[in-house]
Design a protein around this motif. Sequence first.
Motif, mmCIF file in Angstrom:
data_model
loop_
_atom_site.group_PDB
_atom_site.id
_atom_site.type_symbol
_atom_site.label_atom_id
_atom_site.label_comp_id
_atom_site.label_asym_id
_atom_site.label_seq_id
_atom_site.Cartn_x
_atom_site.Cartn_y
_atom_site.Cartn_z
ATOM 1 N N MET A 225 40.487 -3.230 49.530
ATOM 2 C CA MET A 225 40.841 -2.702 48.220
ATOM 3 C C MET A 225 42.110 -3.369 47.691
ATOM 4 O O MET A 225 42.172 -3.788 46.525
ATOM 5 C CB MET A 225 41.008 -1.189 48.245
ATOM 6 N N THR B 89 45.550 -8.742 39.834
ATOM 7 C CA THR B 89 46.926 -8.922 39.342
ATOM 8 C C THR B 89 47.268 -10.405 39.202
ATOM 9 O O THR B 89 47.781 -10.852 38.171
ATOM 10 C CB THR B 89 47.918 -8.259 40.310
ATOM 11 N N PHE C 153 45.864 -12.487 36.245
ATOM 12 C CA PHE C 153 46.629 -12.439 34.992
ATOM 13 C C PHE C 153 47.938 -13.226 35.112
ATOM 14 O O PHE C 153 48.372 -13.871 34.157
ATOM 15 C CB PHE C 153 46.894 -10.992 34.576
ATOM 16 N N GLU C 154 48.562 -13.171 36.289
ATOM 17 C CA GLU C 154 49.800 -13.945 36.440
ATOM 18 C C GLU C 154 49.491 -15.436 36.357
ATOM 19 O O GLU C 154 50.263 -16.216 35.782
ATOM 20 C CB GLU C 154 50.490 -13.594 37.764
ATOM 21 N N TYR D 182 47.841 3.193 38.065
ATOM 22 C CA TYR D 182 46.773 2.599 38.889
ATOM 23 C C TYR D 182 47.177 2.604 40.359
ATOM 24 O O TYR D 182 46.360 2.908 41.238
ATOM 25 C CB TYR D 182 46.440 1.169 38.414
ATOM 26 N N HIS E 197 44.978 4.416 43.426
ATOM 27 C CA HIS E 197 44.454 3.688 44.591
ATOM 28 C C HIS E 197 45.148 4.137 45.880
ATOM 29 O O HIS E 197 44.501 4.235 46.927
ATOM 30 C CB HIS E 197 44.595 2.173 44.377
ATOM 31 N N LEU F 68 37.501 2.620 40.055
ATOM 32 C CA LEU F 68 37.309 1.895 38.793
ATOM 33 C C LEU F 68 38.365 2.284 37.754
ATOM 34 O O LEU F 68 38.796 1.445 36.959
ATOM 35 C CB LEU F 68 35.897 2.141 38.244
ATOM 36 N N ASP G 77 41.250 0.219 38.531
ATOM 37 C CA ASP G 77 40.976 -1.162 38.097
ATOM 38 C C ASP G 77 41.139 -1.319 36.582
ATOM 39 O O ASP G 77 41.683 -2.316 36.106
ATOM 40 C CB ASP G 77 39.547 -1.568 38.500
ATOM 41 N N VAL G 78 40.642 -0.314 35.856
ATOM 42 C CA VAL G 78 40.765 -0.358 34.396
ATOM 43 C C VAL G 78 42.237 -0.323 33.980
ATOM 44 O O VAL G 78 42.667 -1.105 33.122
ATOM 45 C CB VAL G 78 39.997 0.824 33.748
ATOM 46 N N LEU H 168 44.892 -1.211 35.619
ATOM 47 C CA LEU H 168 45.561 -2.468 35.967
ATOM 48 C C LEU H 168 45.196 -3.560 34.965
ATOM 49 O O LEU H 168 46.060 -4.289 34.453
ATOM 50 C CB LEU H 168 45.163 -2.856 37.405
ATOM 51 N N THR H 169 43.907 -3.664 34.644
ATOM 52 C CA THR H 169 43.447 -4.673 33.689
ATOM 53 C C THR H 169 44.052 -4.434 32.312
ATOM 54 O O THR H 169 44.595 -5.351 31.679
ATOM 55 C CB THR H 169 41.903 -4.634 33.586
ATOM 56 N N GLU H 170 43.978 -3.187 31.862
ATOM 57 C CA GLU H 170 44.438 -2.888 30.509
ATOM 58 C C GLU H 170 45.957 -2.968 30.391
ATOM 59 O O GLU H 170 46.487 -3.169 29.296
ATOM 60 C CB GLU H 170 43.928 -1.520 30.047
ATOM 61 N N PHE I 162 47.755 -5.359 31.611
ATOM 62 C CA PHE I 162 48.021 -6.746 31.212
ATOM 63 C C PHE I 162 47.531 -7.023 29.793
ATOM 64 O O PHE I 162 48.168 -7.773 29.048
ATOM 65 C CB PHE I 162 47.385 -7.717 32.207
ATOM 66 N N GLU I 163 46.402 -6.425 29.429
ATOM 67 C CA GLU I 163 45.929 -6.642 28.060
ATOM 68 C C GLU I 163 46.908 -6.027 27.051
ATOM 69 O O GLU I 163 47.153 -6.603 25.981
ATOM 70 C CB GLU I 163 44.520 -6.064 27.871
ATOM 71 N N LEU J 146 55.533 -8.692 35.027
ATOM 72 C CA LEU J 146 54.648 -7.636 35.525
ATOM 73 C C LEU J 146 53.822 -8.144 36.712
ATOM 74 O O LEU J 146 53.672 -7.451 37.721
ATOM 75 C CB LEU J 146 53.731 -7.153 34.393
ATOM 76 N N GLY J 147 53.309 -9.353 36.584
ATOM 77 C CA GLY J 147 52.524 -9.934 37.674
ATOM 78 C C GLY J 147 53.353 -10.115 38.936
ATOM 79 O O GLY J 147 52.917 -9.772 40.038
ATOM 80 N N ALA K 160 54.061 -6.663 40.488
ATOM 81 C CA ALA K 160 52.937 -5.814 40.904
ATOM 82 C C ALA K 160 52.085 -6.421 41.998
ATOM 83 O O ALA K 160 51.323 -5.715 42.646
ATOM 84 C CB ALA K 160 52.049 -5.527 39.688
#
Lengths: 293, 293
Positions: A111, A119, A122-123, B79, B83, B112, B115-116, B118-120, B122-123, B142-143, B146
């Motif tokens: 996981m 992560t 994106f970096e 997130y 987790h 999930l 995951d969402v 974490l993804t969002e 960065f978006e 951030l990258g 994290a």
Amino acid sequence: MDYQEQYQNYLAQAMAALEKACGCFLPEESEVCRAARYSLMGGGKRIRAVLVLSVCDMLGGSMQAAQQFAAAVEMLHCYSLIHDDLPCMDNDDLRRGRPSCHKAFSEATAMLAGDVLLTEAFETVANAPADASVCVQAARALGAGAGSRGMVYGQELDLKYEALAATEDQLRLIHRNKTGALINAAIQMGAAAAKADEAQCRALEQYAYGLGLVFQIVDDVLDVTSTPEQLGKPIGSDSENGKTTFVTLYGAEGAMKLAHDLNQETCTELHRNFGEKAAFLEQLAQQLLVRKN
Amino acid sequence: MDYQEQYQNYLAQAMAALEKACGCFLPEESEVCRAARYSLMGGGKRIRAVLVLSVCDMLGGSMQAAQQFAAAVEMLHCYSLIHDDLPCMDNDDLRRGRPSCHKAFSEATAMLAGDVLLTEAFETVANAPADASVCVQAARALGAGAGSRGMVYGQELDLKYEALAATEDQLRLIHRNKTGALINAAIQMGAAAAKADEAQCRALEQYAYGLGLVFQIVDDVLDVTSTPEQLGKPIGSDSENGKTTFVTLYGAEGAMKLAHDLNQETCTELHRNFGEKAAFLEQLAQQLLVRKN
């Protein structure tokens, strides 16, 4: 250069970029990072990376930026496979003929390996050798394709319709999100590296979702017509799970005809927009249609 | 405006930005997104968001960009909690006095949802209303905070040393990564919104890791001196798990003295670099030192 040579050329660029990203972002001393490397370097067609590179190349963009975006989208795809294989999701023990990440390591490590890849994807985009506006454009495309209105939504729909009969529209919605959205992200990241204009991006989006849908239909067909040896994984899993697929809707032959027709449409439209330059992307679509695994 | 008013002011900005991000990135029709909202809006001190905003404010930067970065860092923090609570990790059924995400929904949905978020996160950074160079700088911060050389590495170390006795150096390494790195990311994102120079960023980094360490030492102390009612979670869990903490190393009083001394150093150094403008950040550090939960 013919299609196969060109594919190998893009693949070599993608692999070099992935090796570099591993060196930067996945320190050897971490077990989680070793698990991430194990999955990331464990093979695969690298279609998404090749799409980033070939789209950028077609539009005459910076290949250096595209290489880094190609690595990023493969990292993101790899995270999704690791999390998808976990016991609480599809509970798959095998991936590309090897133990899946949580079998080779542990659930917690797998996981976290997925979290790290997401992560660092994106970096990797943020650190690409390109104008900041290009990096931002690529990060937006990746976020839109991977998140709550893209891939993760597709995974959710896929789990939901495992237990329910799906209509063709529902099936298309699942595939559009689960597969199409990240393929589109890859393609839009290639377009970003080439500073494509709005009209080019829209034309490429049509190609992306067309390609993604055909890819899934062929997947459904291979699940009933291929052998475990050819496919590298057990066959017949869809019907065992009682899943609605394009084959349960139309039969293998009908599904394949649909894939052919859709692919024809997608390629004709791409050619109309980009002319001879679209040759590689058209051939890629054709190869994915006739693939045996 | 006194400290408390100022804190409430930043908090209100952070909550408005979070509500906006929820609207943009977490569509209501998705169960996964509802789970993400459940955890994201389920309370918390929002320290990371307040740090983004107060650092940007201190340096005279764009609060609009900082607000969006503040939402992003809270999404990312959330997130990590979702987790972390999963059965394969800490297996915690409660979070802030409510069922943790996988208890309120399911394991698959919670994974999930993480995951969402974490993804969002960065978006959200990529979509912030700021120069592309500012967004890229914030995404890098951030990258770095994290990922594999930050928070996730800290989670890995934390799991590893659950079973082993840790030295003070190892404990500091865990906390530096598990807590310090994301606090530093928040602070550097605030600095990015204000286009801070290299020297300012370095001075703020010292403050960030100092603050993070003191925060953890106080956490260790509260785990033995607080009540479940005050803390909102069971106490004594560290010693039950046989975990090395600053309290097992130095006793509650010794650990608290260490926290005081470290906090003093951190604040003195910050004041030397930013003068009167650092008042809010110094008071924040002081509040975290004397907190009761």
